[in-house]
Write an enzyme that holds these catalytic residues in place. Structure first.
Site, short mmCIF file in Angstrom:
data_model
loop_
_atom_site.label_atom_id
_atom_site.label_comp_id
_atom_site.label_asym_id
_atom_site.label_seq_id
_atom_site.Cartn_x
_atom_site.Cartn_y
_atom_site.Cartn_z
N ASN A 9 0.83 -1.20 0.00
CA ASN A 9 0.00 0.00 0.00
C ASN A 9 0.86 1.24 0.00
O ASN A 9 0.36 2.35 0.12
CB ASN A 9 -0.90 0.02 1.25
CG ASN A 9 -2.03 -0.98 1.12
OD1 ASN A 9 -2.71 -1.01 0.11
ND2 ASN A 9 -2.21 -1.80 2.14
N HIS A 12 4.94 5.25 -2.43
CA HIS A 12 6.30 5.57 -2.82
C HIS A 12 6.99 4.35 -3.45
O HIS A 12 7.62 4.44 -4.50
CB HIS A 12 7.07 6.06 -1.59
CG HIS A 12 8.51 6.31 -1.84
ND1 HIS A 12 8.95 7.45 -2.46
CD2 HIS A 12 9.60 5.56 -1.60
CE1 HIS A 12 10.26 7.39 -2.58
NE2 HIS A 12 10.69 6.25 -2.06
N ASP A 69 9.70 -8.13 1.92
CA ASP A 69 9.75 -8.00 3.37
C ASP A 69 11.20 -7.75 3.76
O ASP A 69 12.11 -8.33 3.17
CB ASP A 69 9.21 -9.27 4.04
CG ASP A 69 8.75 -8.97 5.48
OD1 ASP A 69 8.03 -7.98 5.68
OD2 ASP A 69 9.13 -9.72 6.39
#
Ligand code: IMP
Length: 194
Positions: A9, A12, A69
């Site tokens: 989400n 950038h 991640d």
């Protein structure tokens, strides 16, 4: 144009990837596919979390997907905060509290080596591809610089002029950063496919 979801989400991150990947793929964010729920990230390793998010999108929305991640592994803390980097000090994403916790635990510690690692999982059809980027550095005893985010102000990469990530321009940081390197591998893979 092939559609592929980047399970994030973060506007950038999306913008950056769209610029890097060129015309070949249309990169959709989670909001673009109507995914507004929290995707579970309960793995013990960053690789697990990246795969979990990519599978979730494929299973629930049907799109090919990649997901990233990141964790900061500090040797003197046996790899902490690692997979818990976002929520090290509190359940929220409180970067200042996270830094304070690291600095407190590292008080008087001489061995200050650490690394950021980013895992990217790309699920295409039923094939999972993994990419990794890392950057070695040291944890300083206090904050330096105001740019960046997360642990940037206490992380000084070995490569470079002694600046922390928070003292670098986004371009300088991306060139050597864990995420920049993992993304470069992903782009290389995607753009050399048939
Ligand atoms: P994520 O997987 O990109 O959400 O990163 C997890 C956590 O790691 C973030 O909430 C930050 O605390 C930390 N982190 C990730 N990337 C960076 C970075 O480039 N600089 C500093 N901290 C980072």
């Amino acid at each position: 144009m092939k559609k592929i979801v980047f399970a994030t989400n973060n506007a950038h991150k999306l913008q950056e990837l769209r610029q890097m990947i060129g015309e070949r793929y249309e990169i959709l964010g989670l909001a673009d596919i109507g995914c507004h729920e929290d995707i579970p990230e309960t793995g013990d390793f960053i690789e697990d979390n990246a795969q979990m998010k990519a599978r979730y999108v494929k299973e629930n929305y049907g799109y090919d997907c990649f997901s990233d991640d990141t964790g900061l592994d500090i040797d003197a803390l046996n790899g902490e905060p690692g997979v818990k980097s976002a929520r090290y000090a509190t359940p929220g994403h409180d970067s200042e509290a996270n830094i304070d916790k690291v600095l407190t635990k590292m008080q008087g510690v001489e061995e200050r080596t650490a690394r950021f690692r980013t895992a990217i999982a790309l699920l295409q059809g039923d094939e999972m591809h993994m990419f990794e980027g890392k950057v070695e550095g040291i944890i300083l005893t206090e904050r330096h610089g105001t740019g960046g985010f997360g642990y940037d102000s206490i992380f000084q990469p070995i490569e470079g002029d002694g600046s922390t990530f928070a003292q670098m321009s986004p371009q300088e940081k991306n060139r050597i950063s864990h995420r920049g390197r993992a993304v470069a591998q992903l782009i290389q893979f995607l753009t050399t496919q048939d």
